[in-house]
Design a protein around this motif. Structure first.
Motif, mmCIF file in Angstrom:
data_model
loop_
_atom_site.group_PDB
_atom_site.id
_atom_site.type_symbol
_atom_site.label_atom_id
_atom_site.label_comp_id
_atom_site.label_asym_id
_atom_site.label_seq_id
_atom_site.Cartn_x
_atom_site.Cartn_y
_atom_site.Cartn_z
ATOM 1 N N ASN A 105 0.843 -1.201 0.000
ATOM 2 C CA ASN A 105 0.000 0.000 0.000
ATOM 3 C C ASN A 105 0.873 1.244 0.000
ATOM 4 O OD1 ASN A 105 -2.389 1.422 0.009
ATOM 5 N ND2 ASN A 105 -2.556 1.446 2.243
ATOM 6 N N ASN A 122 -5.680 -3.128 -1.018
ATOM 7 C CA ASN A 122 -5.005 -1.832 -0.962
ATOM 8 C C ASN A 122 -5.678 -0.801 -1.855
ATOM 9 O OD1 ASN A 122 -3.064 -2.839 0.799
ATOM 10 N ND2 ASN A 122 -1.729 -3.512 -0.852
ATOM 11 N N GLY A 175 -5.718 -0.579 2.920
ATOM 12 C CA GLY A 175 -4.390 -1.131 3.164
ATOM 13 C C GLY A 175 -4.044 -1.100 4.638
#
Length: 788
Positions: free
Chosen positions: A452, A490, A544
């Motif tokens: 992320n 993410n 994320g």
């Protein structure tokens, strides 16, 4: 005989007990558990205590369970589940299991359950003397002429023993005789070739033949033995053996030489005449069977040719025993060894094997992270076996040689970015240094896994949104969308409205956003007359770990709707209607201002643009109404025949799509001039009183409107002060046409200037793209020190 069998059984029993007692645990440098056990032990013989050597007691053993896993249907070893003893499950025959290898080690794969563990146990099968030496034939007939001189040698076929080491053939014994003695030549690798050596001349007339017994003994205790009968027939006069032309024969032969290739020609001569001098060639009696499968010797010419595969990697040299014999009645023989040295050629390409591979590589891996371990081997020797390894160019990877031979590691050489490239095809090329060079290649796919590292982004910031007032509560008014370049969770975005802690922005409490779709809905209706514009912030947060977020500013512009009917200020309203009385002298001229109808509309722009029309009048030739100002004037002078009182019904309506209206009634009374003057005082007083009421209403209305504008300006200034960008708002009251309280508003948002259009305003070329409904976008003509 029975006593002999009893002694043999006693010795065998003692040997089995010795084998069981001598089985012992031993370990190599790597720490692997190893045992040794003699072959031919009885089924059930204990090899070792595996549970103890693994550090487990009996309770743990029963809880976990242990078993032998073998690729074949039956394993020669089993494990007792109760005490963890590894024992023999079937007869162990070392010669069947390991041929004649020096070391006979059986790898036993054991598995522990709950949790699963795999252990490899190496069991060495120790040879016992269970085979007797044996000769290829029970009887060997030799034809030896009587002219053979003492010292002549006659090579015999060696005995073979399936056992190895000290249990193989160790020595020979020849029966007692006066003519021959035994000579044994040790050729290594358990190869001992016996030969008869003539000690004194033979005399055919004394003895035509000699019967000898050759016995071969192994190294067992007691030793085992095998016999071969040798019959020596004495023939007459062929007293010259063949002689080879060279003392030694050494030849170099390339591997992969085709079948039929001539290797060498050996020649021998015999000084005898006739058949005693004719020489023929043959392989020696102790020739390796593999040699016969690879080479052929011409019986008459002595030419050695290739008949099988020549592979340097299997055998790099051959020693061939060649015999040259004459054709005498008792042929004489000569022996010579031909050494064939095999020359390596580059016929094996490198073999690439990926021993360890990380298929998913996080994109935040540091440079130098190992992706795969690669083993490269080339079976050739010398320079033909030297290998260079490389990968395709323009990749963020490099190949590093390991400290171990033929091992390489594929590592990263720069930071990866999954958003730019999600995977890489790495082509590994291995090329040897032979001539011509051989190469091989192998492709592996390296997948870059996501982390992320990207925040959600909005395609537009800020967002300008227009909405009509009186919207339906609870319905979606707009939708915001953010994009995240990451993958999977993410990139999963949720939306929320930023609620300010200090509570300055009260409008956010009336808004709601769908966390999944980003659709914003209003929980209440907006009133343009209360607020013209406001802003709020929508936050986009990914899923994320840790989450990343960003926000977008939404500027909301409320558009006016025609939801306010005109309010008539004069004449004065009474019971929902407006009515007034005007007295004018009968002698006024045309164009005389009788009165003026005053009205106000809370809407702005075209919705607040008021038009006046005369709906009813007693005499259309007397009065005229200005549609824009609401002024009533005379069209002509009054005559004696004109009535003294006239009623005018006036309609006031706005300019919205659905027009709203109000009516007013004005009664005009004609009086004589004297009465007009007499009543002027009273009328003036009444007019003053009426004007005072009108003025009072005007003050209240203008004060209310001004207060709303002031509140709007304060809110906009507060909103812009909270932003880092230049965002100011000014409301500039601009008078419209005479006779109404309709107005226009100008205000600024960012780098644009907006105008809410009122009636009879000349906008002309000031309209630019971006105008909406009654809101116009004006070009910014600000100077550095002057703002309109």
């Amino acid at each position: 005989m029975e006593q002999r069998r009893a002694r043999s059984w006693s010795r065998r029993t003692k040997w089995i007990v010795f084998v069981v007692l001598s089985s012992s645990l031993w370990s190599c440098a790597s720490g692997q558990i190893r045992y040794s056990i003699h072959e031919e032990v009885r089924r059930g013989t204990v090899v070792g205590n595996l549970a103890k050597d693994l550090g487990m007691d009996k309770i743990t053993l029963r809880e976990r369970g242990v078993r032998v896993v073998d690729g074949s249907e039956t394993s020669p070893f089993k494990i007792n589940q109760d005490d963890g003893l590894l024992y023999v499950n079937e007869k162990l025959d070392r010669e069947e299991m390991c041929d004649r290898s020096k070391d006979c080690v059986i790898d036993v794969k054991t598995v522990l359950e709950n949790p699963l563990e795999v252990h490899y146990v190496a069991v060495e099968i120790v040879d016992v003397n269970d085979h007797t030496p044996s000769f290829p034939e029970e009887e060997n007939v030799l034809e030896i002429p009587e002219s053979v001189l003492p010292g002549a040698k006659f090579q015999l076929k060696a005995a073979r023993d399936a056992d190895i080491g000290s249990f193989s053939v160790q020595h020979y014994k020849l029966s007692q005789n006066d003519y021959f003695r035994l000579e044994v030549k040790d050729r290594g690798e358990n190869r001992k070739t016996p030969s008869l050596v003539l000690q004194k001349p033979l005399d055919r007339e004394t003895a035509k033949s000699h019967v000898l017994l050759l016995t071969a003994f192994d190294g067992g205790k007691p030793p085992r033995s095998g016999n071969m009968t040798i019959i020596v027939n004495v023939s007459d006069v062929n007293d010259n053996p063949p002689v080879f032309s060279q003392d030694s024969y050494v030849v170099h032969l390339k591997e992969n030489s085709p079948v039929g290739t001539t290797v060498i020609q050996v020649t021998a001569t015999d000084l005898d005449e006739g058949s005693n001098g004719e020489v023929v060639y043959s392989f020696g009696n102790d020739i390796d069977p593999k040699v016969k499968e690879t080479f052929d010797l011409n019986f008459n010419t002595g030419i050695i040719t290739v008949i099988g595969l020549i592979d340097f990697e299997q055998n790099d040299r051959y020693e061939i025993d060649i015999q040259a014999s004459d054709k005498g009645v008792a042929p004489l023989k000569a022996e010579k060894i031909v050494n064939i040295v095999i020359l390596d050629v580059n016929d094996n390409a490198p073999v690439i094997k990926v021993t360890s591979f990380s298929r998913a590589l996080p994109e935040d891996s540091k440079p130098g992270t190992t992706v795969a371990l690669i083993s490269i081997k080339d079976s050739d020797s010398g320079i033909n076996g030297k290998v260079l390894c490389s990968i395709n160019q323009n990749l963020p990877f490099t190949m590093n040689p390991s400290s171990q031979n033929d091992m390489y590691s594929l590592v990263t050489k720069q930071v990866l970015d999954r958003e730019q490239q999600t995977q890489y095809e790495v082509m590994i090329v291995a090329k040897d240094a032979g001539e011509p060079s051989l190469s091989s290649q192998k492709s592996i796919t390296v997948v870059v896994s996501d982390v992320n590292d990207n925040i959600p982004t909005f395609s537009q910031n800020p967002i300008n949104f227009y909405i009509k007032e009186n919207n339906s509560p609870g319905k979606t008014i707009l939708s915001v969308t953010a994009h995240d370049s990451d993958d999977g969770s993410n990139a999963l975005i949720s939306y929320s409205i930023l609620r300010e802690k200090d509570g300055d922005n009260l409008f956010t409490s009336f808004l709601n956003v769908n966390s999944e779709s980003g659709e914003v809905s209003a929980l209440k209706s907006f009133d343009f007359e209360s607020v013209k514009t406001f802003q709020f912030h929508v936050v986009a947060t990914d899923s994320g770990s840790p989450p990343l977020s960003s926000n977008v500013t939404v500027n909301v512009f409320i558009l006016d709707q025609n939801d306010n009917a005109p309010v008539i200020l004069y004449p004065v309203s009474s019971n929902g209607s407006a009515e007034g009385v005007e007295e004018i002298p009968r002698n006024v001229n045309a164009g005389h201002l009788v009165t003026k109808v005053r009205a106000y509309d809370a809407d702005i722009g075209y919705n607040g643009w008021l038009l006046f029309s005369l709906q009813q009048v007693t005499d259309h030739s007397l009065f005229a109404l200005d549609r824009y100002t609401g002024q009533i004037r005379t069209l002509r002078s009054f005559t004696e025949t004109d009535e003294a009182e006239h009623k005018l019904l006036i309609l006031v309506k706005d300019n919205g799509n659905v027009s709203l209206s109000a009516t007013a009634t004005v009664i005009v009374k004609l009086v004589e001039p004297k009465e007009a003057f007499a009543a002027s005082d009273v009328q003036s007083a009444a007019a003053e009183d009426e004007d005072s009421h009108v003025t009072f209403y005007l003050i209240i209305t203008l004060g209310s409107v001004s207060l709303l504008f002031l509140i709007s300006i304060i809110v906009l200034i507060a909103m812009q002060c909270s932003k880092s960008t230049d965002y100011t708002s000014k409301y500039l009251p601009e008078p419209n046409y005479d006779g109404t309280l309709c107005h226009s508003i100008q205000y600024r948002s960012g780098d644009k200037r907006y105008m809410l259009v009122g009636p009879r305003m000349s906008v002309g070329s000031t309209i630019v793209p971006g105008s909406h409904a009654n809101t116009l976008v004006l070009p910014d003509r600000r100077k550095t020190s002057d703002e309109v």
